[in-house]
Write an enzyme that holds these catalytic residues in place. Structure first.
Site, short mmCIF file in Angstrom:
data_model
loop_
_atom_site.label_atom_id
_atom_site.label_comp_id
_atom_site.label_asym_id
_atom_site.label_seq_id
_atom_site.Cartn_x
_atom_site.Cartn_y
_atom_site.Cartn_z
N LYS A 7 -2.72 6.34 1.27
CA LYS A 7 -2.58 6.84 2.64
C LYS A 7 -1.62 8.03 2.68
O LYS A 7 -0.48 7.90 3.14
CB LYS A 7 -2.09 5.69 3.52
CG LYS A 7 -2.46 5.82 4.98
CD LYS A 7 -2.36 4.48 5.69
CE LYS A 7 -2.40 4.58 7.19
NZ LYS A 7 -3.62 5.11 7.74
N GLU A 18 -16.38 6.05 4.28
CA GLU A 18 -15.75 5.42 5.44
C GLU A 18 -15.88 6.24 6.70
O GLU A 18 -16.37 7.37 6.68
CB GLU A 18 -14.31 5.02 5.16
CG GLU A 18 -13.38 6.13 4.76
CD GLU A 18 -11.99 5.60 4.40
OE1 GLU A 18 -11.56 4.58 4.95
OE2 GLU A 18 -11.34 6.24 3.57
N ARG A 72 0.84 -1.20 0.00
CA ARG A 72 0.00 0.00 0.00
C ARG A 72 0.87 1.26 0.00
O ARG A 72 0.54 2.26 -0.64
CB ARG A 72 -0.96 -0.03 1.19
CG ARG A 72 -2.06 1.01 1.08
CD ARG A 72 -3.15 0.78 2.08
NE ARG A 72 -2.67 0.93 3.45
CZ ARG A 72 -3.39 0.61 4.53
NH1 ARG A 72 -4.60 0.11 4.41
NH2 ARG A 72 -2.90 0.78 5.73
#
Ligand code: PLP
Ligand code: COI
Length: 339
Positions: free
Chosen positions: A183, A219, A80
């Site tokens: 992220k 989210e 990620r």
């Protein structure tokens, strides 16, 4: 060393002994440096400071029932971080370098891994930043990759006790074709206003909707959302949410428990029909939700009618934690044992 009250840690920063760092310069990653400094020396024109060229990760190491140290699915965090780097044109950190830094920083800080049974863990925070100078809006030519660690307790102070969250429509965390799926620090800056307001209003987190249509659940602050009904585990499919490694693991566990797993849009209206809902993430683990408040319509959706987490959320939580602590067989091969 100051005594640490392992069983009562919150999700915050506690100083440990060492962190590890390496710089990408002149086209290659340099040697891994060990530092006991809590600061970094950074160029005033570093792209991380001006243009948000920054990405981070969050993963945990656990002291197991057998005394061994287990890290949960680090390969996914490494991948990620590579996706985050690609999205904002930073130099990627190869997985073997990520692993080397991770093993080193854990071994150097073993005394900060919370003992088994305390409910706490060692949180690892890998950080990749553009450290080289630019004044024009361009990617840096130098990067710093580091990992620091800190012992933590639950992210939401309620732990596994159900929380309240609120649906927000007047702030967006991420744009439809922006960086919500990776992220990077900018996403968190964009979520601060809504998050602080939610806290001030007594909610554990804001529940963001898709920014384009404001129809579907995206989210829950720094955690993914899931709902359960009719023996189904349902979680949003959205290009602007972070693909949570915890959520990915819960989907596998739910399927293994004989549930149907669905990844699809979840309209706000559907909230009414769920038997259980929750937020999940490395920091949050599973946070059951007992009330969702819609700021615009003033409507409330209630769950956990007896005040406790539902049976499926509880089973998922116990199974996930059981695997992480070495109490339950790791049949998916998620743990890496550090010796
Ligand atoms: N969503 C956001 C925005 C997050 O910051 C996090 C934390 O990493 C998550 C979801 C959960 O992801 P993971 O389970 O990989 O920690
Ligand atoms: C995590 O779950 O690891 C996170 O990074 C969430 C938050 C602290 C940003």
């Amino acid at each position: 060393m100051a005594e640490i009250d392992w069983g009562n840690l919150s999700f915050g920063y506690t100083k440990t002994k060492y962190n590890v760092r390496t710089y990408y310069r002149d086209g290659k990653w340099g040697a891994l440096e060990v530092s006991s400094e809590e600061t970094i020396n950074i160029h005033i024109a570093a792209t991380a400071l001006h243009y948000g060229q920054e990405a981070f990760e969050g993963l945990k190491a656990f002291r197991g029932k057998d005394g061994k140290i287990r890290v949960f699915r680090w390969e996914e965090n490494a991948k990620r971080m590579q996706k985050s780097a690609e999205a904002i044109l930073m130099q990627e950190v190869p997985s073997d370098l990520f692993k080397k830094a991770m093993v080193k920083v854990i071994n150097l800080n073993k005394e900060f891994i919370p003992p088994y049974g305390t409910g706490s863990s060692l949180y690892l925070r890998p950080l990749l930043i553009g450290s080289g100078p630019q004044v024009g809006v361009k990617p840096a030519e130098e990067y710093l990759f580091m990992i620091f660690v800190t012992p933590v307790g639950p992210y939401f102070k309620e732990g596994f006790n159900p929380v309240d969250v609120e649906i927000v429509r007047d702030y967006d965390r991420a744009a439809p074709n922006g960086t919500g799926h990776v992220k990077v620090g900018g996403n968190y800056a964009a979520s601060l206003r809504a998050g602080v307001r939610a806290h001030d209003e007594g909610y554990a987190a804001s529940l963001f909707l898709d920014s384009k249509t404001k129809t579907y659940i995206d989210e829950a602050g720094p955690a993914n959302f899931f709902g359960i009904k009719d023996n189904k585990y349902i979680t949003p499919d959205s290009s602007s949410i972070l693909p949570s490694i915890t959520n990915m693991s819960l989907r596998d566990l739910a399927a293994d428990m004989g549930m149907t797993v669905e990844r699809r849009h979840i309209a706000v209206d559907e909230l009414e029909s769920f038997e259980e809902v929750g937020a999940c993430g490395t920091a949050a683990v599973i946070s059951p939700i007992k009330r969702i408040h819609d700021r615009n319509t003033d409507k409330d959706y209630f769950y956990c009618k007896d005040g406790k987490a539902g049976p499926i959320s509880t089973k998922l939580y116990k199974t996930l934690q059981g695997i992480q602590m070495g109490e339950i067989e790791d049949k998916f091969g998620w743990n890496t044992i550090i010796d």
